[in-house]
Write an enzyme that holds these catalytic residues in place. Structure first.
Site, PDB file in Angstrom:
ATOM      1  N   HIS A   1      12.305  31.909  55.734  1.00 14.18           N
ATOM      2  CA  HIS A   1      13.438  32.649  56.305  1.00 14.18           C
ATOM      3  C   HIS A   1      13.010  33.831  57.170  1.00 14.18           C
ATOM      4  O   HIS A   1      13.594  34.921  57.102  1.00 14.18           O
ATOM      5  CB  HIS A   1      14.367  33.141  55.183  1.00 14.18           C
ATOM      6  CG  HIS A   1      15.060  32.055  54.416  1.00 14.18           C
ATOM      7  ND1 HIS A   1      15.328  30.809  54.951  1.00 14.18           N
ATOM      8  CD2 HIS A   1      15.553  32.022  53.143  1.00 14.18           C
ATOM      9  CE1 HIS A   1      15.962  30.066  54.039  1.00 14.18           C
ATOM     10  NE2 HIS A   1      16.095  30.767  52.934  1.00 14.18           N
TER      11      HIS A   1
ATOM     12  N   GLU B   1      23.215  25.138  54.407  1.00 13.79           N
ATOM     13  CA  GLU B   1      22.596  25.789  55.564  1.00 13.79           C
ATOM     14  C   GLU B   1      22.346  24.759  56.663  1.00 13.79           C
ATOM     15  O   GLU B   1      21.501  23.878  56.503  1.00 13.79           O
ATOM     16  CB  GLU B   1      21.262  26.416  55.154  1.00 13.79           C
ATOM     17  CG  GLU B   1      21.349  27.320  53.946  1.00 13.79           C
ATOM     18  CD  GLU B   1      19.972  27.534  53.312  1.00 13.79           C
ATOM     19  OE1 GLU B   1      18.973  27.698  54.038  1.00 13.79           O
ATOM     20  OE2 GLU B   1      19.889  27.518  52.082  1.00 13.79           O
TER      21      GLU B   1
ATOM     22  N   HIS C   1      23.334  32.054  55.570  1.00 11.23           N
ATOM     23  CA  HIS C   1      22.892  31.818  54.199  1.00 11.23           C
ATOM     24  C   HIS C   1      23.952  32.248  53.171  1.00 11.23           C
ATOM     25  O   HIS C   1      23.628  32.802  52.123  1.00 11.23           O
ATOM     26  CB  HIS C   1      21.571  32.559  53.970  1.00 11.23           C
ATOM     27  CG  HIS C   1      20.691  31.955  52.928  1.00 11.23           C
ATOM     28  ND1 HIS C   1      20.805  32.250  51.590  1.00 11.23           N
ATOM     29  CD2 HIS C   1      19.692  31.066  53.012  1.00 11.23           C
ATOM     30  CE1 HIS C   1      19.895  31.581  50.912  1.00 11.23           C
ATOM     31  NE2 HIS C   1      19.210  30.849  51.749  1.00 11.23           N
TER      32      HIS C   1
HETATM   33  C1  BGC Z   1      15.898  28.018  49.982  1.00 14.60           C
HETATM   34  C2  BGC Z   1      15.450  28.319  48.586  1.00 14.60           C
HETATM   35  C3  BGC Z   1      15.198  29.780  48.476  1.00 14.60           C
HETATM   36  C4  BGC Z   1      16.464  30.513  48.815  1.00 14.60           C
HETATM   37  C5  BGC Z   1      16.265  31.991  48.771  1.00 14.60           C
HETATM   38  C6  BGC Z   1      17.132  28.800  50.260  1.00 14.60           C
HETATM   39  O1  BGC Z   1      17.535  28.605  51.579  1.00 14.60           O
HETATM   40  O2  BGC Z   1      16.163  26.647  50.172  1.00 14.60           O
HETATM   41  O3  BGC Z   1      14.278  27.603  48.284  1.00 14.60           O
HETATM   42  O4  BGC Z   1      14.787  30.134  47.203  1.00 14.60           O
HETATM   43  O5  BGC Z   1      16.865  30.161  50.109  1.00 14.60           O
HETATM   44  O6  BGC Z   1      17.412  32.583  48.447  1.00 14.60           O
END
Ligand code: BGC
Length: 363
Positions: free
Chosen positions: A121, A328, A191
């Site tokens: 991310h 997402e 998210h």
């Molecule tokens: C991911 C997870 C991660 C989370 C964090 C998600 O988008 O797929 O693996 O732990 O984000 O909050």
């Protein structure tokens, strides 16, 4: 559209008191923007991380609940333990890049690693951790951010914006645009964690989910795709017909073991490049429905497996294991290292242009 009220409420819901460990230059610049429509749907978004902090929608009896997980205070967003990315825009690359590196045009780029040896991310100071410039438009709010060349290891100055609109059809429309001055990779997404019973309710395992995808990307133990595109048929990953999320969660399946449940990427069955249905979520008691539509080729369904009761949400309730889920829209994880998959490369002169819609309803 004069019936739509777009108001700027500085820290009305988000309490901005003392900032602990603040990494923003101007704390006063963090604001909350509220979008309302004719159906009493209300959406709050802050320019810190271009984050959706609340989505209030009616159930089939007209009762309003906030269906998005989040915090009450700005400090909680800034100092979040475990960094759940509640409601934020994540990027420059949403999802994982293996070992935090990729090669583009024969140059190797090394990114910040923040998920074991992998990049997740956008890294340590991803787009969820920065203050975006906000511009109030007629019936929407536009957030812009200039990600500098070298930020978190990525090449190119990336000028990015996301515009949020709320329609009278109860749709949150998110439109992302970006340009760059050097070849780079981009994969941004929102998210938000949803619980259609209302945030703070226990689990999303009773929600019924449909994902419009015949294939998914199996992962290794670090949640990096192996490169295989696997048929969902006869696996717990088959959501082509709507299915209760909890139904197959306890199946003996290596992929579910690696993800601690569902934390995988589905390759959408698309017709063309238009905004198409990717997923539908339904909560039987309230009757609330969420449809996710997108121009993106893939969808990460993350079942809130890492929520463990330590994070306390905005209404004072601890967020328990699987008490929220993310849908997402994006390109698949590690695409910069998978040249055979749809490209995430953006070059000077090109425009990144994607749209995702969260459409709410009842049945
Ligand atoms: C991911 C997870 C991660 C989370 C964090 C998600 O988008 O797929 O693996 O732990 O984000 O909050």
């Amino acid at each position: 559209m004069d019936h739509r009220i777009l108001s700027l409420v500085t820290c009305a819901l988000l309490t901005c008191n003392t900032a602990v460990g603040v990494e923003v230059s101007d704390f006063d610049s963090i604001k909350l923007y509220t979008l309302k429509n004719q159906n009493e749907m209300v959406v709050d978004i802050t320019n810190y991380g271009a984050t959706i902090t609340s989505i209030r929608v009616p159930d089939r009896a007209g009762n309003i609940a906030d269906v998005a997980l989040g915090y009450r205070s700005v400090e909680s967003y800034i100092n979040a333990i475990d960094r759940p990315y509640f409601g934020s825009v994540v990027g420059r690359y949403g999802n994982r890049i293996a070992k935090g590196s990729f090669i583009l045009d024969n140059n190797k780029y090394t990114l910040a690693t923040n998920d074991g040896q992998n990049h997740l991310h956008g890294g340590k100071m991803g787009f969820d951790k920065v203050v975006w410039k906000a511009e109030v438009l007629e019936d929407s709010v536009k957030f812009s951010y200039l990600a500098r060349d070298g930020e978190e290891g990525y090449p190119g100055n990336l000028a990015l914006s996301v515009t949020y609109s709320l329609t009278d059809d109860n749709e949150i429309v998110m439109h992302y645009e970006a340009t760059t001055d050097k070849p780079t990779v981009v994969n941004v997404t929102n998210h938000t964690y949803f619980n259609l019973s209302g945030e703070g309710a226990t689990t999303i395992n009773d929600h019924v989910l449909h994902i419009n995808a015949s294939k998914f990307t199996p992962v290794d133990a670090g949640l990096i795709p192996t490169g295989e595109l696997r048929d969902v048929a006869e696996t717990p990953f088959d959501f082509r017909t709507p299915k209760e999320i909890g139904r197959d969660l306890d199946a003996h399946d290596t992929q579910l073991k690696y993800g601690l449940g569902y934390d995988h990427n589905w390759v959408l069955d698309r017709i063309d490049d238009a905004v198409e249905l990717a997923a539908m979520l339904y909560e039987p008691n309230s009757g609330r429905v969420l449809e996710v539509l997108t121009t993106e080729p893939a969808l990460q369904f993350y079942g809130g497996n890492f929520l463990d009761g330590r994070l306390v949400g905005k209404s004072g309730k601890a967020y328990q294991h699987r008490s929220g889920l993310c849908l997402e829209t994006q390109h698949s994880p590690d695409s910069p290292n998978r040249p055979e998959w749809p490209s995430t490369v953006l070059r000077p002169g090109e425009k990144y242009n994607t749209t995702t819609v969260y459409r709410f309803g009842v049945k």
